[in-house]
Design a protein around this motif. Structure first.
Motif, PDB file in Angstrom:
ATOM      1  N   HIS A  64       0.830  -1.203   0.000  1.00 38.55           N
ATOM      2  CA  HIS A  64       0.000   0.000   0.000  1.00 38.55           C
ATOM      3  C   HIS A  64       0.868   1.259   0.000  1.00 38.55           C
ATOM      4  CE1 HIS A  64      -3.996  -1.750   0.259  1.00 38.55           C
ATOM      5  NE2 HIS A  64      -3.574  -2.586   1.200  1.00 38.55           N
ATOM      6  N   VAL A  65       1.971   1.228   0.748  1.00 45.54           N
ATOM      7  CA  VAL A  65       2.901   2.354   0.719  1.00 45.54           C
ATOM      8  C   VAL A  65       3.465   2.529  -0.686  1.00 45.54           C
ATOM      9  CG1 VAL A  65       5.145   3.178   1.535  1.00 45.54           C
ATOM     10  CG2 VAL A  65       3.502   2.210   3.152  1.00 45.54           C
ATOM     11  N   LEU A  66       3.830   1.421  -1.308  1.00 41.85           N
ATOM     12  CA  LEU A  66       4.426   1.485  -2.643  1.00 41.85           C
ATOM     13  C   LEU A  66       3.412   1.968  -3.680  1.00 41.85           C
ATOM     14  CD1 LEU A  66       7.057   1.040  -4.082  1.00 41.85           C
ATOM     15  CD2 LEU A  66       6.438  -1.362  -4.407  1.00 41.85           C
ATOM     16  N   VAL A  67       2.154   1.587  -3.531  1.00 48.75           N
ATOM     17  CA  VAL A  67       1.126   2.049  -4.467  1.00 48.75           C
ATOM     18  C   VAL A  67       0.984   3.573  -4.401  1.00 48.75           C
ATOM     19  CG1 VAL A  67      -1.376   2.071  -4.898  1.00 48.75           C
ATOM     20  CG2 VAL A  67      -0.177  -0.105  -4.562  1.00 48.75           C
ATOM     21  N   THR A  68       1.052   4.119  -3.189  1.00 48.22           N
ATOM     22  CA  THR A  68       0.976   5.579  -3.052  1.00 48.22           C
ATOM     23  C   THR A  68       2.099   6.246  -3.830  1.00 48.22           C
ATOM     24  OG1 THR A  68      -0.016   5.380  -0.858  1.00 48.22           O
ATOM     25  CG2 THR A  68       1.008   7.489  -1.404  1.00 48.22           C
ATOM     26  N   HIS A  69       3.309   5.720  -3.734  1.00 43.11           N
ATOM     27  CA  HIS A  69       4.430   6.290  -4.476  1.00 43.11           C
ATOM     28  C   HIS A  69       4.321   5.977  -5.969  1.00 43.11           C
ATOM     29  CE1 HIS A  69       6.788   7.819  -1.105  1.00 43.11           C
ATOM     30  NE2 HIS A  69       6.380   6.764  -0.423  1.00 43.11           N
ATOM     31  N   ALA A  70       3.711   4.848  -6.312  1.00 41.20           N
ATOM     32  CA  ALA A  70       3.541   4.507  -7.722  1.00 41.20           C
ATOM     33  C   ALA A  70       2.697   5.556  -8.439  1.00 41.20           C
ATOM     34  CB  ALA A  70       2.899   3.129  -7.855  1.00 41.20           C
ATOM     35  N   GLU A 124       2.691   9.394 -12.580  1.00 42.58           N
ATOM     36  CA  GLU A 124       2.273  10.751 -12.962  1.00 42.58           C
ATOM     37  C   GLU A 124       3.452  11.548 -13.519  1.00 42.58           C
ATOM     38  OE1 GLU A 124       0.603  14.846 -10.847  1.00 42.58           O
ATOM     39  OE2 GLU A 124       0.282  12.907  -9.868  1.00 42.58           O
ATOM     40  N   GLU A 125       4.604  11.412 -12.893  1.00 47.02           N
ATOM     41  CA  GLU A 125       5.779  12.146 -13.372  1.00 47.02           C
ATOM     42  C   GLU A 125       6.221  11.653 -14.742  1.00 47.02           C
ATOM     43  OE1 GLU A 125       8.123  15.291 -13.206  1.00 47.02           O
ATOM     44  OE2 GLU A 125       6.689  14.731 -11.633  1.00 47.02           O
ATOM     45  N   LEU A 126       6.099  10.370 -14.998  1.00 48.58           N
ATOM     46  CA  LEU A 126       6.421   9.839 -16.318  1.00 48.58           C
ATOM     47  C   LEU A 126       5.460  10.373 -17.373  1.00 48.58           C
ATOM     48  CD1 LEU A 126       7.319   6.129 -15.461  1.00 48.58           C
ATOM     49  CD2 LEU A 126       8.878   7.937 -16.213  1.00 48.58           C
ATOM     50  N   GLU A 127       4.179  10.469 -17.014  1.00 47.40           N
ATOM     51  CA  GLU A 127       3.216  11.067 -17.948  1.00 47.40           C
ATOM     52  C   GLU A 127       3.581  12.527 -18.223  1.00 47.40           C
ATOM     53  OE1 GLU A 127       1.076   9.521 -19.582  1.00 47.40           O
ATOM     54  OE2 GLU A 127       0.260   7.834 -18.446  1.00 47.40           O
ATOM     55  N   ARG A 128       4.019  13.230 -17.187  1.00 46.35           N
ATOM     56  CA  ARG A 128       4.396  14.631 -17.357  1.00 46.35           C
ATOM     57  C   ARG A 128       5.613  14.745 -18.286  1.00 46.35           C
ATOM     58  NH1 ARG A 128       4.157  15.724 -12.428  1.00 46.35           N
ATOM     59  NH2 ARG A 128       2.060  16.610 -12.448  1.00 46.35           N
ATOM     60  N   ALA A 129       6.567  13.826 -18.155  1.00 47.57           N
ATOM     61  CA  ALA A 129       7.734  13.837 -19.033  1.00 47.57           C
ATOM     62  C   ALA A 129       7.334  13.567 -20.482  1.00 47.57           C
ATOM     63  CB  ALA A 129       8.748  12.786 -18.555  1.00 47.57           C
ATOM     64  N   THR A 130       6.424  12.612 -20.678  1.00 38.96           N
ATOM     65  CA  THR A 130       5.947  12.316 -22.027  1.00 38.96           C
ATOM     66  C   THR A 130       5.283  13.540 -22.649  1.00 38.96           C
ATOM     67  OG1 THR A 130       5.588   9.987 -21.449  1.00 38.96           O
ATOM     68  CG2 THR A 130       4.420  10.833 -23.374  1.00 38.96           C
ATOM     69  N   ALA A 131       4.463  14.235 -21.848  1.00 34.53           N
ATOM     70  CA  ALA A 131       3.795  15.427 -22.347  1.00 34.53           C
ATOM     71  C   ALA A 131       4.793  16.525 -22.686  1.00 34.53           C
ATOM     72  CB  ALA A 131       2.786  15.924 -21.311  1.00 34.53           C
ATOM     73  N   ALA A 132       5.830  16.691 -21.857  1.00 35.89           N
ATOM     74  CA  ALA A 132       6.824  17.727 -22.104  1.00 35.89           C
ATOM     75  C   ALA A 132       7.602  17.456 -23.384  1.00 35.89           C
ATOM     76  CB  ALA A 132       7.780  17.822 -20.909  1.00 35.89           C
ATOM     77  N   LEU A 133       7.934  16.201 -23.636  1.00 36.92           N
ATOM     78  CA  LEU A 133       8.623  15.863 -24.878  1.00 36.92           C
ATOM     79  C   LEU A 133       7.731  16.105 -26.089  1.00 36.92           C
ATOM     80  CD1 LEU A 133      10.471  12.584 -23.823  1.00 36.92           C
ATOM     81  CD2 LEU A 133      11.499  14.821 -24.271  1.00 36.92           C
ATOM     82  N   LEU A 163      -8.440   4.560 -19.045  1.00 35.66           N
ATOM     83  CA  LEU A 163      -7.373   5.560 -19.110  1.00 35.66           C
ATOM     84  C   LEU A 163      -6.079   5.014 -18.519  1.00 35.66           C
ATOM     85  CD1 LEU A 163      -9.344   8.789 -18.114  1.00 35.66           C
ATOM     86  CD2 LEU A 163      -8.264   8.356 -20.331  1.00 35.66           C
ATOM     87  N   ARG A 164      -6.160   4.387 -17.349  1.00 38.33           N
ATOM     88  CA  ARG A 164      -4.960   3.854 -16.716  1.00 38.33           C
ATOM     89  C   ARG A 164      -4.296   2.794 -17.582  1.00 38.33           C
ATOM     90  NH1 ARG A 164      -8.275   2.903 -12.382  1.00 38.33           N
ATOM     91  NH2 ARG A 164      -7.787   0.694 -12.620  1.00 38.33           N
ATOM     92  N   ALA A 165      -5.107   2.008 -18.271  1.00 30.27           N
ATOM     93  CA  ALA A 165      -4.574   0.935 -19.111  1.00 30.27           C
ATOM     94  C   ALA A 165      -4.030   1.452 -20.437  1.00 30.27           C
ATOM     95  CB  ALA A 165      -5.662  -0.107 -19.369  1.00 30.27           C
ATOM     96  N   VAL A 183     -13.838   9.023 -10.953  1.00 31.19           N
ATOM     97  CA  VAL A 183     -12.411   8.981 -11.259  1.00 31.19           C
ATOM     98  C   VAL A 183     -11.623   8.633 -10.003  1.00 31.19           C
ATOM     99  CG1 VAL A 183     -12.590  10.582 -13.173  1.00 31.19           C
ATOM    100  CG2 VAL A 183     -12.217  11.479 -10.885  1.00 31.19           C
ATOM    101  N   ASP A 184     -10.411   8.064 -10.198  1.00 34.46           N
ATOM    102  CA  ASP A 184      -9.603   7.633  -9.061  1.00 34.46           C
ATOM    103  C   ASP A 184      -8.342   8.484  -8.951  1.00 34.46           C
ATOM    104  OD1 ASP A 184      -7.631   6.578 -10.831  1.00 34.46           O
ATOM    105  OD2 ASP A 184      -8.795   4.746 -11.034  1.00 34.46           O
ATOM    106  N   LEU A 185      -7.420   8.062  -8.082  1.00 36.11           N
ATOM    107  CA  LEU A 185      -6.251   8.885  -7.779  1.00 36.11           C
ATOM    108  C   LEU A 185      -5.317   9.063  -8.973  1.00 36.11           C
ATOM    109  CD1 LEU A 185      -5.314   7.590  -4.201  1.00 36.11           C
ATOM    110  CD2 LEU A 185      -6.396   9.766  -4.824  1.00 36.11           C
ATOM    111  N   GLY A 186      -5.355   8.171  -9.934  1.00 32.80           N
ATOM    112  CA  GLY A 186      -4.476   8.289 -11.092  1.00 32.80           C
ATOM    113  C   GLY A 186      -5.045   9.130 -12.207  1.00 32.80           C
ATOM    114  N   ILE A 187      -6.248   9.672 -12.010  1.00 26.72           N
ATOM    115  CA  ILE A 187      -6.962  10.378 -13.081  1.00 26.72           C
ATOM    116  C   ILE A 187      -7.254  11.810 -12.652  1.00 26.72           C
ATOM    117  CG2 ILE A 187      -8.997  10.367 -14.565  1.00 26.72           C
ATOM    118  CD1 ILE A 187      -7.096   7.957 -14.917  1.00 26.72           C
ATOM    119  N   CYS A 188      -7.086  12.729 -13.587  1.00 22.88           N
ATOM    120  CA  CYS A 188      -7.456  14.128 -13.371  1.00 22.88           C
ATOM    121  C   CYS A 188      -8.727  14.413 -14.169  1.00 22.88           C
ATOM    122  CB  CYS A 188      -6.333  15.049 -13.838  1.00 22.88           C
ATOM    123  SG  CYS A 188      -6.681  16.803 -13.603  1.00 22.88           S
TER     124      CYS A 188
END
Length: 286
Positions: free
Chosen positions: A63-69, A74-83, A137-139, A157-162
């Motif tokens: 559960h701790v690891l899922v929170t960090h996941a 999210e940061e990887l998605e942000r990097a993809t968007a920036a590129l 969306l997550r998939a 929507v869940d924690l991985g979705i805006c």
């Protein structure tokens, strides 16, 4: 170092509950998912899964690891968007999910605007119930989606979705002045498991009765046609109530449906998502 792909599988297990469901969503075999999660346990150096017979549950460490996941992905998605923002403009496939009334009323205008302003984009539309959007969306099955939420029904929507608001519309009742006045009528509702069905059931319960549901119909044009044929009463949103059949009276209610644009967290600055959201907003304005 922890593998983001394995973190994604762990997050999906936390959301979906079973390895079989994760395997189906990821197009893996269940044994492959189990192997990946076992490898993640070795990388983490702690047990992540508790196995009881054929079922698994997450340990406190998982559960701790899922929170960090969530944060890592999210940061990887942000990097993809920036590129992607460094390219000449949005292009390639854009997978859009939407519920039927939005598909019929809003998307034709939005797609025309995307074609005119961003010809390199290839929008691909799939109708989907909002309850299924977060998983899609997550998939990676969808890039962006139109979802809705009703009074009496929590957000989907869940924690991985805006999700950002797009517009709000009133709800209408066919052929009765109030929901309470329809307590003895047969009802026309969407199929069980949909947000529309949950909303209608809870609206009746809030009025003090359990509805007698005669028909389960998802398409609101068909719902209104059934109402015109005297087959029952129904709740319909504003998008579906623009041109009711002759003889159907629509009473506005103090209830509303809110439409939102949903995408993966961190992905909102991707040029294709920005273009889609702008087209959706323009379609609403027009």
């Amino acid at each position: 170092m922890l593998d983001p792909r394995k973190l994604h599988l762990l997050r999906e297990l936390a959301q979906r509950g079973t390895i079989a469901a994760v395997a189906e969503a990821a197009n893996f075999t269940p044994s492959a998912v189990s192997q990946q999660l076992s490898a993640l346990e070795r990388e983490a150096g702690l047990p992540l899964l508790e196995r009881t017979g054929r079922t698994v549950s997450l340990t406190p460490a998982a559960h701790v690891l899922v929170t960090h996941a969530h944060a890592v992905l999210e940061e990887l998605e942000r990097a993809t968007a920036a590129l992607a923002a460094l390219s000449d403009g949005p292009g390639g496939p854009l997978r859009i999910g939407a519920f039927p009334s939005a598909t019929r009323v809003l998307l034709p205008r939005a797609l025309a605007e995307l074609a005119a302003g961003h010809p390199a984009l290839e929008p691909m539309v799939s109708e989907i119930d909002p309850a299924d959007v977060s998983a899609a969306l997550r998939a990676g099955e969808l890039d962006v989606a139109l979802v809705h939420e009703y009074d009496f029904v929590p957000p989907v929507v869940d924690l991985g979705i805006c999700a950002e608001p797009l517009f709000e519309e009133p709800m209408y009742l066919t052929d009765r002045p109030s929901i309470r006045d329809a307590r003895d009528d047969p009802w026309i509702m969407s199929k069980p498991g949909t947000l529309c069905h949950t909303m209608a059931i809870r609206a009746c319960q809030a009025a003090g009765f359990e509805p007698h549901v005669r028909h389960h119909v998802d398409d609101f044009d068909t719902v209104l046609a059934f109402a015109a044929a005297g087959q029952g009463v129904a709740l319909v949103p504003g998008l579906a109530a623009q041109a009711p059949p002759p003889g159907v009276r629509l009473t506005p209610l103090p209830l509303s449906r809110r439409t939102l644009v949903a995408y993966r967290k961190g992905y909102g600055r991707h040029p294709a998502i920005l273009a889609a959201v702008a087209a959706f907003r323009s379609a609403v304005t027009r």
